[in-house]
Design a protein around this motif. Structure first.
Motif, PDB file in Angstrom:
ATOM      1  N   PRO A  82       3.431   6.314  -9.715  1.00  0.00           N
ATOM      2  CA  PRO A  82       4.702   4.945  -8.626  1.00  0.00           C
ATOM      3  C   PRO A  82       2.682   4.061  -8.091  1.00  0.00           C
ATOM      4  N   LEU A  83       3.836   2.787  -8.106  1.00  0.00           N
ATOM      5  CA  LEU A  83       3.097   1.663  -7.842  1.00  0.00           C
ATOM      6  C   LEU A  83       3.473   0.153  -6.592  1.00  0.00           C
ATOM      7  N   PRO A  84       2.796   0.059  -5.955  1.00  0.00           N
ATOM      8  CA  PRO A  84       3.267  -0.685  -4.712  1.00  0.00           C
ATOM      9  C   PRO A  84       4.467  -1.693  -4.816  1.00  0.00           C
ATOM     10  N   PHE A  85       4.955  -2.173  -4.207  1.00  0.00           N
ATOM     11  CA  PHE A  85       6.752  -2.406  -4.392  1.00  0.00           C
ATOM     12  C   PHE A  85       5.872  -4.555  -3.699  1.00  0.00           C
ATOM     13  N   THR A  86       6.967  -5.286  -4.783  1.00  0.00           N
ATOM     14  CA  THR A  86       6.114  -6.797  -4.171  1.00  0.00           C
ATOM     15  C   THR A  86       7.849  -7.517  -4.590  1.00  0.00           C
ATOM     16  N   LYS A  87       8.021  -8.408  -3.582  1.00  0.00           N
ATOM     17  CA  LYS A  87       8.566  -9.281  -4.653  1.00  0.00           C
ATOM     18  C   LYS A  87       9.249  -9.540  -6.244  1.00  0.00           C
TER      19      LYS A  87
END
Length: 547
Positions: free
Chosen positions: A111-116
């Protein structure tokens, strides 16, 4: 004098110790050479604790090297030969990531951090890319090394809850090989698309729920200027492999992409960018090889940023859906594109220009020249009826910003061998494909050319040799011009050229080969409206007919 204790003596160098010292010295010399050549500071990830045998995650080492380079105002993040395992690598302005020959960076599925970002033409929260940066300039990814990760199906499982929802929605059926009759993502993403298409506000939670069903791009630069991606080899991909988004003056050259199969693993995606140069690349992928996009449906029309001034040359594309593609996300428009000196092998389509009602946008002023295609599904496709996974067919509607427009497109000097279908052109009744010119096309396959709903379609020096049906079948064409169209393989029982609802068409300087039955067949009462000049039909048993 007392003898010295054995423990105080320096230990003799073993061969392995000597080898390690020599290797470190070699790396230092290489690093210094790189630094001297670039004239910039160099930050070797090994100096920040990266294990060169992949025995431990090097994420912190990359972060520390990048932080040091950022504090120094820029520099080169150098990755010496070895095997490394790392989480996402985020670059900042004035940085080069140099992955040396013999170096491999593996990105574990996690799982990865979310970004715009933007996902399939829609602005959304997305997992951060494995390599990339946003709001940056003067950034480079280079070197003869390898970056690798799991494939699309492996990354589908990164977010456990989202994967379980996906399985439930599909009753436990997981697609492979890019075959997605439904959405390739999940129910929360499909819900978000419906909300945005209805032009309703979407909540932060709806964006976050959808993000867990998405996969990251491998290399992505967003809102970037002066980007260079060169020489690297990319193996495996969760989504778009090289994704240029809202960027300007970007170059991708001499990159090898090996990510076949997998849906949405587009090799090089140019997404609402300008001044882009792609050259000398090898792309073997499960979705489009090199693709130009500008936003999808209502959200793409809202953003309204074009892709323009793009050159693509000297590339080979293998296994892709389309070798070089425009669309289907065309809402922001695509213009001034040149794709030349391309070879396509075993692709579903060679040249593909695609959109659909609802996408909107204008595709114009594009040139495709000097191509060869081998064993493709369809050689050339220009269609306004594309259906993405999870979508349904459209019905005729009044002209509006939702209507896609194709105009002023030239395709020339193309050889197509062994296609299931050589050429397919499919415009809308309410918006024909306008000013499409095909010149010097030599094609062979099972089925020839079909075209409908066109305006000012031109065929010049086109020879197609196919197994069945009319070689050229054209309907509802206005201002049609045919010049030097023929076949050396006429099919018994079928005309070479079938024209219907194409009044006023021009046919000139075309000739019938021996054993031709009927050369030209039209609808009843339509032959008299055509303009015939300079044609040689002596070898045809029936030069023209109406039926």
């Amino acid at each position: 004098m007392k003898s010295m204790q054995h423990s105080s003596l320096p230990k003799p160098l073993t061969f392995l110790t000597f080898w390690a010292i020599a290797l470190a010295a070699s790396a230092l010399v290489t690093s210094q050479a790189h630094a001297a050549a670039s004239g910039r500071q160099l930050f070797n990830v090994a100096d920040y604790g990266a294990k060169r045998d992949g025995s431990a995650l090097a994420t912190d080492a990359f972060h520390q090297a990048i932080a040091a380079a950022k504090a120094a105002g820029g520099g080169t993040i150098y990755v010496p030969p070895g095997k490394y395992s790392s989480g996402p690598i985020e670059l900042f302005s004035n940085m080069t990531l140099d992955i040396d020959a013999g170096a491999t960076i593996e990105f574990p599925v996690a799982p990865l951090p979310f970004t715009k970002g933007r996902y399939l033409g829609v602005e959304a929260l997305v997992p951060m890319p494995l390599i990339g940066g946003h709001d940056v300039e003067n950034v480079t990814v280079t070197g003869r090394g390898i970056v690798t990760t799991g494939n699309y199906e492996a990354w589908r499982k990164a977010y456990t809850a989202a994967y379980e929802n996906y399985l439930a929605a599909r009753k436990g059926v997981v697609s492979t090989g890019g075959d997605e009759s439904m959405s390739a993502n999940g129910p929360h993403w499909d819900h978000l698309l419906k909300v945005l298409e209805a032009k309703q506000p979407a909540s932060e939670q709806e964006y976050r729920d959808a993000a867990g069903e998405l996969r990251p791009s491998f290399v992505c630069f967003m809102n970037a200027k002066n980007v260079l991606i060169e020489d690297v080899r990319i193996i495996g991909a969760p989504m778009f492999v090289v994704h240029l988004l809202y960027s300007e003056n970007a170059t991708v050259r001499n990159v090898m992409i090996q990510t076949y199969p997998g849906p949405h693993a587009n090799g090089i995606a140019v997404d609402s960018c300008r001044f882009v140069h792609i050259s000398d690349c090898y792309v073997d992928t499960g979705d489009d090889g090199i693709v130009i996009k500008s936003g999808k449906d209502a959200d793409g029309l809202r953003v309204n940023r074009p892709s323009e001034h793009i050159t693509i040359t000297n590339c080979t594309v293998h296994h892709a859906h389309g070798a070089v593609v425009i669309g289907s996300e065309t809402a922001g428009s695509v213009r001034n594109v040149v794709a030349s000196n391309i070879t396509a092998i075993d692709t579903e389509v060679g040249i593909r220009i695609k959109s659909r009602r609802g996408r909107g946008g204008v595709v114009e002023d594009a040139r495709f020249d000097n191509w060869t295609m081998e064993n493709v599904g369809t050689g050339i496709v220009v269609t306004s009826y594309y259906v993405m996974g999870g979508e349904t067919s459209t019905t005729e509607e009044p002209l509006s910003e939702r209507t896609p427009v194709f105009r002023n497109i030239g395709i020339s000097n193309v050889t197509i061998h062994g296609a299931k279908k050589v050429i397919e052109i499919d415009g809308l009744p309410e918006m024909p494909i306008t000013a499409l010119r095909l010149t010097d096309i030599l094609g062979s396959g099972k089925v020839g050319l079909t075209a409908r709903h066109t305006e000012a379609l031109e065929l010049h020096h086109v020879q197609l040799n196919v197994d069945r049906g009319p070689v050229f079948s054209i309907e509802t064409a206005s201002h049609l011009e045919l010049d030097g169209v023929t076949t050396s393989k006429p099919n018994a029982g079928f005309s070479v050229l079938r024209l219907t609802q194409s009044l006023g068409a021009i046919l000139r300087d075309s000739h019938a080969f021996p054993q031709t039955g009927t050369f030209l067949s039209t609808g009843l009462g339509e032959l008299k409206s055509l303009h015939l000049a300079g044609n040689v039909f002596e070898n045809a048993a029936t030069p023209t007919e109406e039926r």
